[in-house]
Design an enzyme around this catalytic site. Structure first.
Site, short mmCIF file in Angstrom:
data_model
loop_
_atom_site.label_atom_id
_atom_site.label_comp_id
_atom_site.label_asym_id
_atom_site.label_seq_id
_atom_site.Cartn_x
_atom_site.Cartn_y
_atom_site.Cartn_z
N SER A 256 0.69 -1.13 -0.03
CA SER A 256 -0.02 0.16 0.17
C SER A 256 1.03 1.24 -0.04
CB SER A 256 -0.71 0.12 1.25
OG SER A 256 0.09 0.19 2.39
N LYS A 257 -0.01 2.25 -0.12
CA LYS A 257 0.87 3.47 0.04
C LYS A 257 2.09 3.69 1.16
CE LYS A 257 -1.61 6.43 -2.99
NZ LYS A 257 -3.19 6.26 -3.04
N ARG A 258 2.00 3.11 2.20
CA ARG A 258 2.71 3.17 3.17
C ARG A 258 4.01 2.61 2.90
NH1 ARG A 258 2.30 -0.65 6.88
NH2 ARG A 258 0.52 -1.79 5.67
N HIS A 259 4.06 1.93 1.88
CA HIS A 259 5.36 1.33 1.72
C HIS A 259 6.12 2.21 0.82
CE1 HIS A 259 2.81 -2.34 2.79
NE2 HIS A 259 4.17 -2.45 3.48
N GLY A 260 5.52 3.34 0.32
CA GLY A 260 6.25 4.15 -0.84
C GLY A 260 5.38 4.23 -1.85
#
Ligand code: GLU
Length: 376
Positions: A256-260
């Site tokens: 997800s966006k949390r991972h970049g």
């Protein structure tokens, strides 16, 4: 057009609700490779029945990203084809016809339950620890009563009578997957406003567009039982299914966006080369017979078979992607890669304006062995 019944026809069916994300890019890559390997066709279908979230801008952005990646398709909204239109919002009359067929043959019924009522029942079921499922309240309404209520202006959804039996899917990646009877209840195929739902349009379109193989993300596996029910009811032949493994972030939770960065667009903007990105993506859930890492497109096409798709989730390893991009930067012809790097140098304010192009190339050549994305 002459139809060739043994021709492989695959599709990429994005919902235009944002940029093309890396998971979608992997899906279109696998479909494209499979089509190329088999001398078949890739079809682009836009699944835009979620009118609140779908936009033409997003559709165009996704098409631009698909083109940037270099995937050509034989049929699609911008290129046309024998099964046009390729945008689901323009095919509503088709879904309405098949929904009517289901009603006429009593395999679907009008359901007058309101959203509030259904939400309340769903919450109660969850509280009791049971699987929330439609309770069949409208399943037995008489034809007369339905006609009367519709005539009085009451709004109804069209709900499919889900057969109560086990279904076993033979999936090319996951093997035999059995969905137990009662896992799904009667489900909606047309909403109150006449808008069809994903599972319904997907089956109608895959059938009408003669799709032979459905390669898509694992998250759709649970939808497949509903789709199998519809194929069976219409008496249509099932395509071959291959549900590709999940893509996880470095911490092994779903990417997800949390991972970049998760959009192809963002990777392009950071200076990842499309061939490096594709090479990285192809190894997420697939491997070459010789376990080659760096591969040309031609090698991928020649080697891409479904039996090498991998069941285990794959990790989107940013470090590996940077390494791979670096390898592609090192191997590229210096003039080409310098031309790609120049906009990044300008953006970074490097003093290259007015410099001899050969000098810029030589300067870039001395540092290119140390880069991940060109942005660096
Ligand atoms: N529109 C769906 C998605 O974007 C496609 C699912 C499918 O390939 O059947 O996830």
């Amino acid at each position: 057009m002459v139809s060739n019944s043994s021709e492989v026809r695959v599709r990429f069916a994005p919902s235009p609700t944002g940029y093309l994300h890396v998971g979608g890019a992997r899906t279109v890559l696998f479909n494209w490779l499979y089509a190329k390997n088999k001398g078949g066709k890739l079809i682009l279908r836009i699944e835009d029945t979620d009118q609140e979230r779908s936009t033409r801008e997003h559709e165009q952005m996704q098409i631009d990203d698909i083109k940037w990646l270099g995937f050509d398709y034989a049929e699609g909204p911008d290129v046309g084809g024998p099964h046009a239109p390729y945008r689901q919002s323009e095919r509503l009359h088709i879904y309405a016809k098949y929904a009517k067929e289901l009603i006429d043959t009593n395999r679907a019924y009008s359901c007058f339950c309101t959203d509030e009522e259904l939400t309340m029942k769903r919450e109660a079921a969850m509280k009791n620890g049971t699987i929330p499922q439609y309770d069949g309240k409208c399943a037995k309404l008489s034809k007369d009563e339905v006609a009367k209520r519709l005539a009085s202006g009451e709004k109804a959804t069209v709900r499919f009578r889900a057969p109560v039996r086990d279904y076993t899917l033979h999936d090319e990646v996951r093997g035999d997957v059995t969905f137990q009877a009662n896992m799904v209840g009667d489900f909606i195929v047309l909403r109150q406003d006449g808008m069809p739902v994903y599972n319904f349009c997907c089956v109608v379109d895959d059938h009408l567009m003669n799709i032979t193989h459905v390669l898509r993300a694992e998250e759709h596996l649970s939808n497949t039982v509903r789709q199998m029910m519809l194929y069976e009811t219409f008496g249509w032949q099932l395509p071959v299914f291959a549900h590709c493994s999940l893509i996880l972030g470095a911490d092994r939770s779903k990417l997800s966006k949390r991972h970049g960065a998760t959009s192809v667009h963002q990777y392009a903007e950071e200076g990842f080369l499309r061939d490096a990105l594709i090479n990285f993506l192809v190894l997420l859930g697939w491997s070459s017979p010789e376990h080659q890492e760096i591969m040309t497109r031609e090698q991928m096409i020649a080697q891409f078979t479904l039996d090498r798709l991998n069941k285990a989730p794959s990790v989107f390893d940013q470090v590996k992607l940077r390494w791979m991009n670096g390898e592609y930067i090192k191997a590229a012809p210096i003039a080409d890669i310098t031309a790609k790097a120049i906009p990044f140098m300008k953006k970074a304010g490097l003093p290259i304006e007015g410099k001899d192009p050969k000098w810029v190339e030589q300067a870039f050549d001395t540092i290119r062995g140390h880069l991940g994305p060109l942005e660096e």
